[in-house]
Write a protein that holds these residues in place. Structure first.
Motif, PDB file in Angstrom:
ATOM      1  N   GLN A 263     -12.050   5.118  -6.994  1.00 10.44           N
ATOM      2  CA  GLN A 263     -11.106   4.174  -7.740  1.00 10.44           C
ATOM      3  C   GLN A 263      -9.792   4.461  -7.214  1.00 10.44           C
ATOM      4  N   PHE A 264      -9.010   3.250  -7.256  1.00  4.49           N
ATOM      5  CA  PHE A 264      -7.588   3.185  -6.579  1.00  4.49           C
ATOM      6  C   PHE A 264      -6.710   3.985  -7.673  1.00  4.49           C
ATOM      7  N   PHE A 265      -6.807   3.482  -9.040  1.00  4.81           N
ATOM      8  CA  PHE A 265      -5.837   3.885 -10.261  1.00  4.81           C
ATOM      9  C   PHE A 265      -6.834   4.326 -11.250  1.00  4.81           C
ATOM     10  N   ASN A 266      -6.661   5.479 -11.716  1.00  5.78           N
ATOM     11  CA  ASN A 266      -7.386   5.816 -12.706  1.00  5.78           C
ATOM     12  C   ASN A 266      -6.744   6.405 -13.791  1.00  5.78           C
ATOM     13  N   ALA A 267      -6.543   5.591 -14.916  1.00  5.95           N
ATOM     14  CA  ALA A 267      -5.757   6.173 -16.147  1.00  5.95           C
ATOM     15  C   ALA A 267      -6.559   7.125 -17.110  1.00  5.95           C
TER      16      ALA A 267
ATOM     17  N   ARG B 238       5.964   0.239  10.208  1.00  8.85           N
ATOM     18  CA  ARG B 238       5.081  -0.374   9.273  1.00  8.85           C
ATOM     19  C   ARG B 238       3.439  -0.073  10.072  1.00  8.85           C
ATOM     20  N   ARG B 239       3.405   0.824  10.850  1.00  8.55           N
ATOM     21  CA  ARG B 239       2.325   1.115  11.311  1.00  8.55           C
ATOM     22  C   ARG B 239       1.283   1.865  10.398  1.00  8.55           C
ATOM     23  N   THR B 240      -0.049   1.571  10.631  1.00  7.16           N
ATOM     24  CA  THR B 240      -0.890   2.206   9.702  1.00  7.16           C
ATOM     25  C   THR B 240      -1.003   3.615   9.727  1.00  7.16           C
ATOM     26  N   ILE B 241      -0.890   4.167   8.740  1.00  4.58           N
ATOM     27  CA  ILE B 241      -1.205   5.874   8.408  1.00  4.58           C
ATOM     28  C   ILE B 241      -2.402   6.278   7.933  1.00  4.58           C
ATOM     29  N   LYS B 242      -3.278   7.082   8.461  1.00  2.24           N
ATOM     30  CA  LYS B 242      -4.489   7.486   8.040  1.00  2.24           C
ATOM     31  C   LYS B 242      -4.346   8.692   7.309  1.00  2.24           C
ATOM     32  N   PHE B 243      -5.138   8.792   5.975  1.00  2.44           N
ATOM     33  CA  PHE B 243      -5.041   9.873   5.097  1.00  2.44           C
ATOM     34  C   PHE B 243      -6.288  10.531   5.237  1.00  2.44           C
ATOM     35  N   ASN B 244      -6.528  11.821   5.489  1.00  2.00           N
ATOM     36  CA  ASN B 244      -7.708  12.683   5.341  1.00  2.00           C
ATOM     37  C   ASN B 244      -7.324  13.657   4.329  1.00  2.00           C
ATOM     38  N   THR B 245      -8.499  14.002   3.477  1.00  4.63           N
ATOM     39  CA  THR B 245      -8.613  14.722   2.545  1.00  4.63           C
ATOM     40  C   THR B 245      -9.729  15.507   2.133  1.00  4.63           C
ATOM     41  N   ALA B 246      -9.671  16.604   1.754  1.00  2.00           N
ATOM     42  CA  ALA B 246     -10.776  17.590   1.286  1.00  2.00           C
ATOM     43  C   ALA B 246     -11.445  16.794  -0.296  1.00  2.00           C
ATOM     44  N   PHE B 247     -12.482  17.111  -0.721  1.00  2.00           N
ATOM     45  CA  PHE B 247     -12.949  16.461  -1.719  1.00  2.00           C
ATOM     46  C   PHE B 247     -12.459  17.023  -2.971  1.00  2.00           C
ATOM     47  N   ALA B 248     -11.857  16.045  -3.814  1.00  2.00           N
ATOM     48  CA  ALA B 248     -10.979  16.396  -5.051  1.00  2.00           C
ATOM     49  C   ALA B 248     -11.397  15.281  -6.087  1.00  2.00           C
ATOM     50  N   ASP B 249     -10.931  15.550  -7.433  1.00  2.00           N
ATOM     51  CA  ASP B 249     -10.682  14.426  -8.367  1.00  2.00           C
ATOM     52  C   ASP B 249      -9.859  13.026  -7.853  1.00  2.00           C
ATOM     53  N   PHE B 250      -8.679  13.732  -7.071  1.00  2.00           N
ATOM     54  CA  PHE B 250      -7.647  12.668  -6.976  1.00  2.00           C
ATOM     55  C   PHE B 250      -7.162  13.128  -5.925  1.00  2.00           C
TER      56      PHE B 250
ATOM     57  N   SER C 220      -4.336   9.276  -9.926  1.00  2.00           N
ATOM     58  CA  SER C 220      -4.599   9.577 -11.330  1.00  2.00           C
ATOM     59  C   SER C 220      -3.603   9.783 -12.156  1.00  2.00           C
ATOM     60  N   SER C 221      -3.502   9.311 -13.535  1.00  2.69           N
ATOM     61  CA  SER C 221      -2.306   9.568 -14.356  1.00  2.69           C
ATOM     62  C   SER C 221      -2.571  11.028 -14.897  1.00  2.69           C
ATOM     63  N   ASP C 222      -1.482  11.391 -15.829  1.00  2.00           N
ATOM     64  CA  ASP C 222      -1.773  12.896 -16.138  1.00  2.00           C
ATOM     65  C   ASP C 222      -2.868  13.092 -17.234  1.00  2.00           C
ATOM     66  N   THR C 223      -3.732  14.268 -16.982  1.00  2.38           N
ATOM     67  CA  THR C 223      -4.804  14.467 -17.944  1.00  2.38           C
ATOM     68  C   THR C 223      -4.495  15.423 -18.727  1.00  2.38           C
ATOM     69  N   SER C 224      -3.280  15.824 -18.940  1.00  7.64           N
ATOM     70  CA  SER C 224      -2.966  16.979 -19.982  1.00  7.64           C
ATOM     71  C   SER C 224      -2.940  16.599 -21.429  1.00  7.64           C
ATOM     72  N   GLY C 225      -2.737  15.361 -21.920  1.00  9.95           N
ATOM     73  CA  GLY C 225      -2.727  14.979 -23.037  1.00  9.95           C
ATOM     74  C   GLY C 225      -1.221  14.761 -23.461  1.00  9.95           C
ATOM     75  N   SER C 226      -0.378  14.937 -22.537  1.00  9.51           N
ATOM     76  CA  SER C 226       1.085  14.553 -22.820  1.00  9.51           C
ATOM     77  C   SER C 226       1.445  13.273 -23.492  1.00  9.51           C
ATOM     78  N   SER C 227       2.599  13.422 -24.468  1.00  7.62           N
ATOM     79  CA  SER C 227       2.996  12.305 -24.947  1.00  7.62           C
ATOM     80  C   SER C 227       4.239  11.505 -24.172  1.00  7.62           C
TER      81      SER C 227
END
Length: 276
Positions: free
Chosen positions: A127-131, A61-73, A102-109
């Motif tokens: 944004q935490f979650f982007n549809a 239950r300890r806190t985990i730190k995420f580090n990222t390079a810049f990206a859309d998601f 992020s959800s799928d950006t491809s236009g899949s049904s």
């Protein structure tokens, strides 16, 4: 290095490094995969593509730190999969992305499902979650989580603006969460057009506790949701308003489409709660 255990229904992989996570996702693209995080910090160089039924959890239950390079998601939900985040405590202060998920950006049904439960997310600046536009999810279930000291919209469903009646999720449940010291909108949902379908989206926003939430835009903005239940929430020191569509649409929804349950507790509200 990682350790993999397989049973009849799920492959479970313990991941000590970001490379372990990438490898687990690349090697398991069918069936169900559980990624178990075991360290205090992970540095991700590219987005994590969730292209199977993936569960992300933590060993402790300890806190985990995420580090990222810049990206859309950071996390990308490939259409047609069931994704779960559970029992995580994530410090997002060093996540330099436009969206966390992020959800799928491809236009899949193909339809997906997302569940987030028993997690803590703090210090995000995105944004935490982007549809994504044209994406479709059967359900998004957000329960028993804490969102603390974040900046930016938590849940964005506002990209379907073509007036075709499209929407991104059939059922959205945001319940029993604590949202504290948040700067930005909590939820924006848009469904435009003259489609008289009674299918969706169906929103349940209930039993949440919001404290010190501030936004220049409406805290919750709904337009075109078919059924909206907003009940038993507590808003303390939240100096913003809600917007439920425009005057004509809200009247139509009350009469024909929506069931609006509005029984909430408001404390120290310094602006109009509802704006029509």
């Amino acid at each position: 290095s990682s350790f993999t255990a397989q049973n009849q229904t799920r492959i479970r992989v313990t991941c000590k490094t970001a490379d372990d996570v990438y490898k687990a996702l690349q090697e398991n693209t069918t069936g169900s995969l559980e990624i178990i995080l075991t360290r205090k910090k992970y540095q991700f160089s590219t987005p994590l593509i969730l292209n199977a039924n993936v569960t992300v959890s933590a060993r402790s239950r300890r806190t985990i730190k995420f580090n990222t390079a810049f990206a859309d998601f950071l996390f990308y939900i490939t259409a047609g999969n069931n994704i779960t985040f559970k029992k995580l405590r994530i410090d997002m202060d060093d996540v330099e992305t436009k969206s966390f998920i992020s959800s799928d950006t491809s236009g899949s049904s193909n339809h997906s499902n997302l569940t987030i439960t028993d997690c803590l997310f703090k210090k995000g600046k995105m944004q935490f979650f982007n549809a994504a536009k044209t994406t479709v999810l059967n359900s998004i279930i957000i329960t028993n989580n804490s969102f603390t000291d974040n900046k930016g919209m938590l849940f964005n469903f506002s990209h379907e603006l073509d007036k075709k009646g499209y929407y991104n999720v059939e059922k959205l449940v945001i319940a029993n969460n604590a949202i504290t010291e948040h700067k930005g909108q909590i939820l924006a949902m848009q469904r435009t057009g003259n489609d008289e379908s009674t299918m969706g989206p169906n929103l349940n926003f209930s039993n949440n506790k919001l404290n010190d939430c501030k936004s220049d835009e409406p805290l919750i903005h709904l337009y075109g949701t078919q059924v909206s239940a907003i009940a038993n929430n507590s808003f303390t020191n939240c100096n913003t308003k809600f917007v439920f569509s425009d005057a004509i649409r809200i009247f139509e929804e009350f009469l024909h489409q929506s069931i609006i349950e509005f029984s909430n507790c408001f404390n120290k509200i310094s602006a109009p709660v509802i704006n029509i």
